[in-house]
Design a protein around this motif. Sequence first.
Motif, PDB file in Angstrom:
ATOM      1  N   THR A  43     -25.490  44.485 -19.152  1.00 25.04           N
ATOM      2  CA  THR A  43     -25.383  43.019 -18.998  1.00 25.04           C
ATOM      3  C   THR A  43     -23.946  42.807 -18.745  1.00 25.04           C
ATOM      4  OG1 THR A  43     -27.185  42.698 -20.484  1.00 25.04           O
ATOM      5  CG2 THR A  43     -25.323  41.078 -20.699  1.00 25.04           C
ATOM      6  N   TYR A  45     -20.399  41.595 -21.313  1.00 28.77           N
ATOM      7  CA  TYR A  45     -20.230  41.097 -21.976  1.00 28.77           C
ATOM      8  C   TYR A  45     -18.673  40.466 -22.148  1.00 28.77           C
ATOM      9  CZ  TYR A  45     -24.321  42.946 -23.703  1.00 28.77           C
ATOM     10  OH  TYR A  45     -25.340  42.480 -24.171  1.00 28.77           O
ATOM     11  N   THR A 177     -32.109  35.469 -18.825  1.00 29.38           N
ATOM     12  CA  THR A 177     -30.816  34.957 -19.116  1.00 29.38           C
ATOM     13  C   THR A 177     -30.301  34.675 -20.227  1.00 29.38           C
ATOM     14  OG1 THR A 177     -30.239  34.773 -16.629  1.00 29.38           O
ATOM     15  CG2 THR A 177     -28.835  33.522 -17.609  1.00 29.38           C
ATOM     16  N   TYR A 181     -30.357  40.313 -26.070  1.00 30.46           N
ATOM     17  CA  TYR A 181     -31.189  41.662 -25.918  1.00 30.46           C
ATOM     18  C   TYR A 181     -32.043  42.240 -26.929  1.00 30.46           C
ATOM     19  CZ  TYR A 181     -30.381  47.306 -24.984  1.00 30.46           C
ATOM     20  OH  TYR A 181     -30.926  48.163 -24.897  1.00 30.46           O
TER      21      TYR A 181
END
Length: 225
Positions: A43, A45, A177, A181
């Motif tokens: 992902t 960040y 999406t 997490y």
Amino acid sequence: MRLLLVEDSARLRELVGETIRGAGWRLDAVGGVADAQAALASTHYDLVLLDLGLPDGDGLDLVRGLRRSRSSTPVLVLTARGAVDERIAGLDAGADDYLTKPFNNGELLARARALLRRAPVSADPVLEAGALRFDPATQEARCGEEVIALAPRERATLEILLRNAGRVTPKRGLEETLSEYDEEISPNAIEVLMSRLRRRLAPYPTRTAIETVRGVGYLLRETEG
């Protein structure tokens, strides 16, 4: 904006999570180095909030790994290690800022905003369909000059739909999406969220419609009137 919190205290993950989400940012929270590495590998960040004393390693090793891989993701260290030499070690390892526990939530948000402002500016354009506009940088939705008040997850949903305006956005893609997490969002929750977003937009003459494509996903399209 999507942030990653790496903190082994479940209570602190909960408290910081409330603060971050209340500011309108998405947050993934994990409790150790290995889980943080997995999250960072899968992902993008915009900011990492990092405790140092973790059960499976030292947070500074995670910072060093990020910098060795040439990642420019800003890192804000949150730790009880407050001695000057410890702060110096954290900054020298590649952290961008340092906040010692216990900290004030307002200061946490201010430092996070400062780091996000310093991060490389994305060339993300303002997204438009009909009279509806969404600025990814400010996370602000407008119809003409009027600001549309949206909750954080509603803003994230609208951004995804506008990026795919005129094309079907698969429901499964929305689930992945919008999930945080290790915490999935259910198909039913997506339907409820979409219904809420339609109600939020209904009072405004956006000249757009969000249609359900049964069995596939959702389509944001421009309308005539």
